[in-house]
Every structure is written in C-alpha cells, then in structure tokens.
Write a protein that holds these residues in place. Structure first.
Motif, PDB file in Angstrom:
ATOM      1  N   SER A 177      -7.165   1.789 -10.337  1.00 24.03           N
ATOM      2  CA  SER A 177      -7.516   3.007 -11.069  1.00 24.03           C
ATOM      3  C   SER A 177      -6.930   4.235 -10.374  1.00 24.03           C
ATOM      4  O   SER A 177      -6.487   5.187 -11.041  1.00 24.03           O
ATOM      5  CB  SER A 177      -9.034   3.150 -11.177  1.00 24.03           C
ATOM      6  OG  SER A 177      -9.590   2.086 -11.909  1.00 24.03           O
ATOM      7  N   GLY A 178      -6.933   4.211  -9.030  1.00 26.81           N
ATOM      8  CA  GLY A 178      -6.330   5.320  -8.297  1.00 26.81           C
ATOM      9  C   GLY A 178      -4.840   5.418  -8.548  1.00 26.81           C
ATOM     10  O   GLY A 178      -4.296   6.517  -8.728  1.00 26.81           O
ATOM     11  N   VAL A 179      -4.149   4.270  -8.569  1.00 26.61           N
ATOM     12  CA  VAL A 179      -2.709   4.278  -8.853  1.00 26.61           C
ATOM     13  C   VAL A 179      -2.449   4.759 -10.277  1.00 26.61           C
ATOM     14  O   VAL A 179      -1.503   5.522 -10.533  1.00 26.61           O
ATOM     15  CB  VAL A 179      -2.108   2.880  -8.630  1.00 26.61           C
ATOM     16  CG1 VAL A 179      -0.634   2.855  -9.013  1.00 26.61           C
ATOM     17  CG2 VAL A 179      -2.291   2.453  -7.178  1.00 26.61           C
ATOM     18  N   PRO A 236      -2.666   2.219   0.936  1.00 28.99           N
ATOM     19  CA  PRO A 236      -2.209   2.907  -0.283  1.00 28.99           C
ATOM     20  C   PRO A 236      -0.716   2.711  -0.554  1.00 28.99           C
ATOM     21  O   PRO A 236      -0.314   2.509  -1.709  1.00 28.99           O
ATOM     22  CB  PRO A 236      -2.542   4.369   0.009  1.00 28.99           C
ATOM     23  CG  PRO A 236      -3.696   4.314   0.960  1.00 28.99           C
ATOM     24  CD  PRO A 236      -3.403   3.138   1.816  1.00 28.99           C
ATOM     25  N   ARG A 237       0.097   2.747   0.488  1.00 38.14           N
ATOM     26  CA  ARG A 237       1.537   2.561   0.286  1.00 38.14           C
ATOM     27  C   ARG A 237       1.824   1.169  -0.278  1.00 38.14           C
ATOM     28  O   ARG A 237       2.654   1.011  -1.182  1.00 38.14           O
ATOM     29  CB  ARG A 237       2.274   2.771   1.607  1.00 38.14           C
ATOM     30  CG  ARG A 237       3.789   2.639   1.498  1.00 38.14           C
ATOM     31  CD  ARG A 237       4.434   2.847   2.848  1.00 38.14           C
ATOM     32  NE  ARG A 237       4.311   4.232   3.284  1.00 38.14           N
ATOM     33  CZ  ARG A 237       5.155   5.195   2.937  1.00 38.14           C
ATOM     34  NH1 ARG A 237       6.186   4.926   2.140  1.00 38.14           N
ATOM     35  NH2 ARG A 237       4.996   6.414   3.389  1.00 38.14           N
ATOM     36  N   ARG A 238       1.125   0.160   0.247  1.00 34.36           N
ATOM     37  CA  ARG A 238       1.348  -1.214  -0.206  1.00 34.36           C
ATOM     38  C   ARG A 238       0.910  -1.396  -1.666  1.00 34.36           C
ATOM     39  O   ARG A 238       1.616  -2.005  -2.468  1.00 34.36           O
ATOM     40  CB  ARG A 238       0.581  -2.173   0.709  1.00 34.36           C
ATOM     41  CG  ARG A 238       0.824  -3.636   0.431  1.00 34.36           C
ATOM     42  CD  ARG A 238       0.268  -4.501   1.539  1.00 34.36           C
ATOM     43  NE  ARG A 238      -1.169  -4.316   1.712  1.00 34.36           N
ATOM     44  CZ  ARG A 238      -1.708  -3.695   2.753  1.00 34.36           C
ATOM     45  NH1 ARG A 238      -0.936  -3.206   3.715  1.00 34.36           N
ATOM     46  NH2 ARG A 238      -3.025  -3.555   2.851  1.00 34.36           N
ATOM     47  N   VAL A 239      -0.264  -0.868  -2.028  1.00 35.51           N
ATOM     48  CA  VAL A 239      -0.767  -1.010  -3.399  1.00 35.51           C
ATOM     49  C   VAL A 239       0.109  -0.238  -4.375  1.00 35.51           C
ATOM     50  O   VAL A 239       0.429  -0.729  -5.467  1.00 35.51           O
ATOM     51  CB  VAL A 239      -2.232  -0.536  -3.469  1.00 35.51           C
ATOM     52  CG1 VAL A 239      -2.720  -0.521  -4.914  1.00 35.51           C
ATOM     53  CG2 VAL A 239      -3.122  -1.433  -2.623  1.00 35.51           C
ATOM     54  N   ILE A 240       0.510   0.949  -3.981  1.00 34.56           N
ATOM     55  CA  ILE A 240       1.369   1.764  -4.855  1.00 34.56           C
ATOM     56  C   ILE A 240       2.695   1.057  -5.120  1.00 34.56           C
ATOM     57  O   ILE A 240       3.202   1.037  -6.244  1.00 34.56           O
ATOM     58  CB  ILE A 240       1.588   3.158  -4.218  1.00 34.56           C
ATOM     59  CG1 ILE A 240       0.308   3.989  -4.340  1.00 34.56           C
ATOM     60  CG2 ILE A 240       2.754   3.881  -4.866  1.00 34.56           C
ATOM     61  CD1 ILE A 240       0.359   5.301  -3.586  1.00 34.56           C
TER      62      ILE A 240
END
Length: 565
Positions: free
Chosen positions: A496-498, A524-528
């Motif tokens: 949801s944040g992405v 965050p970098r990995r999920v993005i």
C-alpha cells in the motif's frame, strides 16, 4: 544447502527427550524426576477429576486425558519440564460442545484441534504465538475464570436442580429459581475445602493442598446428605483406558470447526505460555514448534481414548520444577503414576463429595483470573482497555470463539491506528538530517533552492498511513519544479505504501514536477524495486542522503546549492 535447511528444520522439531538422553541421563536424574513425577501426580489427581466434571462429563475422562495426553506431551514436547493434561481454560468450550453435539462431537473437535496444532507446528507458526496481544489473553482468561466460578455454584451449594444451562445469564437465572434447595451440608463441605486449600497454600505451600482437602472433606461428609462422585456417576472404572471411538458426527464438521479452532488456539497459547514460564524458572529454552506438534499428537491420542482436550498446565509445570523435575521423564512418570492411582484408588474415589471438587475449582478459577493483571491493564491506553473489556464480556456473555476472533480483530485495528498515528509527514524546520545531525541554526527550508520543496516521512509507510501522501502537493500555491521526499526515517514499506508512492509520482508527472527520494533504507528500497518502481530520468530519482538531494535539485532547477553553515 538444501540438506542444511532440512537439518535445521528437523532440529526445530526434535523432542527435548532425545536431547536429554543424548546429553546423558544418570540414576540421580531419575531419582529427582521420580520425586517430581510423584508430586505432580498427587496434585493432578483431584484436578483431573474436577475439570472433567466441570466440563460436563465423567471424572474418569479427566484421568484418561491426564494419563495419555500428559505422557505424550512430555515424551514428544519441546520443553524439558512441561506437564500436560486437562486445564480449566477448556471448561467453557468443552461444556458447550458436549451440550450441543454430545461426546462424539467433542471427540471430533479434539481430533480436528490436534490436527490443527500439528499443522501449525510443522509450518513453524509457534514463533508467532509471542505476538498474541496481552489484553486479548488477559480478557478471555478472566472471562474463563468467571465462567468456571459460575459453573460450580450448583455443586458448591448443593442445589437440587437438573443440568446447568450453558448460557451465563440463563445459568444464574436457574440458580435463582433453585436457591431455596441449597443444602447446608454441601455449603459446609465447600467452605471446609476452601479453608484447607488456602491454609495449606499459606502455611504449607509444598504440601498437596488439593488432595488433603479432598481427603478431609470425604471423611467429614460420611453420613451427611451430600452428593458424591459415586452417587452421581457410579463406580469409576479400575481398568486401563480402552481405544474406542463412539459415533462421531462427521456430517457436522463445518459446525464444529469454530470450536475446534478455539480448542487449538487455547492449547497452543497456554502450552507456549507455560513453556515460557518454565524457561524463566529453569533458565532453559523450549522449542515452540516441537511443542505445538506434541500438543497436537497428544490431543489426537486423548480423543482416540475418549479423553478431553489437553495442553500444558502452568501450575502443574511450576510444581514439577519446584519439586526438582529435570527432564521430560518426570512428566512421563507423572502420567504413569496417575494410571497406578486410578487403578488402585478407583473404589475409594466414589466417596469424594462434589462440593469438595467445587472448592478445588473455585480456587482454580481465582488462580487463572489474573485479577492484578486485569486491574493493571485497566490503566493502559484506551485501545488496550477496549480490547480487554470487549474480550472479557464476550467470553462471559456470548461465546469464547467469538471473543477470541473479535478481540484479535479489534486489537489489530488498534495497532494499525497507533502505527498510522505515529507516522509523520512534515516540512517543518530543524529536522534530523540524513547523516543523523540535527541543525541548530539553519532550517531545512533556508537551504532549499528556489523552486524546490521538501517533506520528511517518519515511521513505517504501510496501508494504515499510506493516505498521508495523498494531499502533499495540494499544500503548495505554486507547484515546485522539484519535490524532495526524505525517507531516511521510514524503516518499512508495504504494498500500500508503494502504491501511494506511485500515485504521488503520477501526480508529480502530471504537474511537471520531478520527484527525488532520499535516504531509502534497505527494506523500502528492496520492496520498491520488487514492485517495479524504478528511477526515471527527469521524473524520479533516488539519492543517498539529503545533501545529495539538494545538489541534484539545484542542477535540475539550474541554480547553485546553498552552502551549509
């Protein structure tokens, strides 16, 4: 690599009994375990019968459960000193299942719960039990204590009435209608039992107070008009429990699934809590997933011999530790000695008055109520109080399954609300720099080149807080050319944040704004990256820190970067 993972997985499920035997087991260890096993068996004997009667079945069912499930939990479990058997937590749900579906329905429920526990252990879900919200546990534990207390009024007062209703309000209404039939003898035996138990606990804590109370009450009740185990249930069997499966209503499996889940949930939570308590007393460390598998096997075994649901019992486990229990063999000996007691003492158990067993369960209800813990939680934040009271009242007045489900859902919403409130999106001055320094004389805004704006996010960017990014660009009268989003203080980002970041990028693109993200942490970098949000020249840029963002922004708007004081 694969073989190493298999060995690690097998290690998680290895019973502590094998570990103990591998380390070496001496005759001195056996003597200590034998003394502890005898002590726990003496404590468990009256409890097993009392819990079975309170659950709406016959006393030998409780003994069968303590013998079979207790042996399996110790032999296969992930704790060195865990003692298993029937516990008070199961009384409300077992009573309702027997009333609605009969003993066959209870057996099916226990089988399903056992299979659920085995599956949970094999899937390594034991470690998730530590995330159980404490207000939920405290609320339904206190509710169970009230339910147990109310279920014992008939035998404690000797009321001349039929079966006790399962519903809380209907139960007390029935008590009110039959209060005139109370027997002074039964009340006197109950008070005597309470006095003996409390006296033993206060002055002789190492003595088996429950058993002494039953013996004295049985002697005093001779010749009195008090109902006994024999007058209600007849002679207890003095033979080994037999493998026998009564009619099981498999066609009603769907109706029984909620109760099965409740039994599995209670067994898992209580057994792991008991193992944690034992670790604190011994300095050891249990294997939670192995313990869940053992609990599952024990419940399946108990059901196949006509027993009740079982789990790790905190009080009996603590007794085992205090008595010198050193290994799972103490628990196995406890089960074997219970079998000996049942075979040898069955003719005498019929003289035990039900009022004496009621006094035992009244004390048990007080023990599990956790009154001080309940009162302490009432001073917690408003959300915790809501979860506590909601779980408590649903447990007492409605249904334990519903209480657990609602309590967990509400606790999850309270947690999400708090996490969302903790997330800040600000453009204020004197913010923490990406290198950890706090500027004292220079505000963030003083260093922004013309046409550049910056905001900082603090906290996890998850679905509960993702909407904080919706109106960021609406705060500017004149849209900037470059928008810096500082994310050094964002530890985690979910889908949801992405999605919110993608929506912000789309709005920036439509307005001709270049988006610069600074200070992305590894998660965050990995999920993005996994969700395909990649840098695009002239649209989206990732930079290491705020200084790099200032330099890049100055280049994009064609001005020099303000010097740092």
């Amino acid at each position: 690599m694969a073989s190493h993972r298999v060995k690690q997985y097998a290690k998680l499920l290895e019973p502590k009994l094998l570990t103990v035997l591998r380390e070496g087991y001496t005759s001195a260890d056996l003597r200590r375990d034998a003394v502890a096993g005898l002590t726990v068996a003496i404590v468990a004997l009256p409890l097993a019968m009392a819990l079975a009667i309170a659950s709406g079945t016959t006393p030998e069912k409780g003994l069968y459960t303590a013998i079979i499930a207790g042996f399996l939990i110790s032999a296969l479990g992930g704790s060195r000193v865990q003692i298993g058997g029937p516990t008070a937590a199961f009384i409300p749900v077992v009573f309702v299942v027997i009333e609605r579906f009969g003993i066959g329905g209870l057996i099916l429920c226990t089988l399903l719960a056992g299979l659920m526990l085995i599956a949970a252990g094999l899937m390594r879900l034991g470690t998730l039990m530590k995330y159980m919200p404490q207000p939920v546990i405290t609320g339904f534990t206190a509710g169970i204590a009230i339910s147990i207390f109310s279920s014992q009024i008939k035998d404690a007062l000797g009321l001349q009435m039929g079966n006790v209703p399962a519903d809380f309000l209907a139960r007390w209404q029935a008590y009110g209608q039959h209060v005139a039939t109370a027997q002074p003898a039964a009340l006197g035996i109950t008070l005597l039992g309470l006095a003996v138990i409390l006296t033993m606990r206060r002055w002789f804590p190492r003595w088996p107070g429950f058993l002494i109370a039953l013996l004295l009450c049985s002697l005093v009740s001779i010749g009195l008009p008090a109902e006994t185990i024999g007058s209600r249930f007849g002679m207890l069997p003095s033979a080994l429990p037999s493998f026998e499966i009564p009619h099981i209503p498999f066609e009603r499996t769907g109706e029984l699934l909620p109760s099965s889940f409740t039994i599995a949930f209670l067994a898992g939570v209580e057994s792991l809590l008991s193992a944690v308590v034992a670790d604190g007393m011994t300095g050891g460390r249990h294997r939670s997933n192995c313990e869940l598998v053992a609990q599952g096997v024990a419940n399946v075994g108990s059901a196949l011999f006509g027993g009740l649901p079982a789990t790790g019992a905190i009080a009996r486990t603590a007794t085992n530790v205090r008595a010198g229990g050193h290994s799972p063999i103490a628990g196995m000996l406890h089960a074997a000695l219970l079998l000996v007691f049942m075979l040898a003492l069955a003719p005498l158990m019929r003289f035990v008055p039900l009022a004496a067993l009621a006094s035992v369960l009244l004390v048990v209800a007080w023990n599990i109520s956790e009154y001080e813990h309940f009162r302490h939680t009432l001073s917690a934040p408003k959300g915790d109080r809501l979860v506590l009271l909601l779980t408590f009242f649903l447990t007492v007045f409605f249904d334990l399954t519903l209480a657990i489900e609602v309590g967990l859902v509400v606790a999850a919403f309270v947690f999400m609300f708090r996490m969302a409130e903790a997330v800040e999106v600000t453009s204020g001055v004197k913010l923490i720099e990406d290198n950890g320094e706090v500027p004292t004389d220079l505000s963030q805004r003083d260093r922004l080149p013309p046409g550049v704006e910056a905001f900082q996010i603090s906290g996890p960017l998850f679905f509960g807080a993702a909407n904080r990014l919706d109106n960021l660009l609406d705060q500017f009268r004149d849209p900037p050319k470059v928008f810096i989003l500082r994310m050094r203080l964002v530890p985690i980002v979910d889908s949801s944040g992405v999605h919110a970041l993608k929506a912000l990028l789309d709005r920036c693109r439509r307005r001709g704004i270049v988006l610069v993200m600074s200070g992305l942490q590894p998660q965050p970098r990995r999920v993005i990256a996994k969700m395909h949000l990649h840098p695009r020249e002239g649209e989206l840029h990732f930079v290491a820190d705020f200084e790099s963002a200032l330099q890049l922004s100055a280049q994009l708007v064609g001005v020099s970067t303000p010097e740092r004081e």
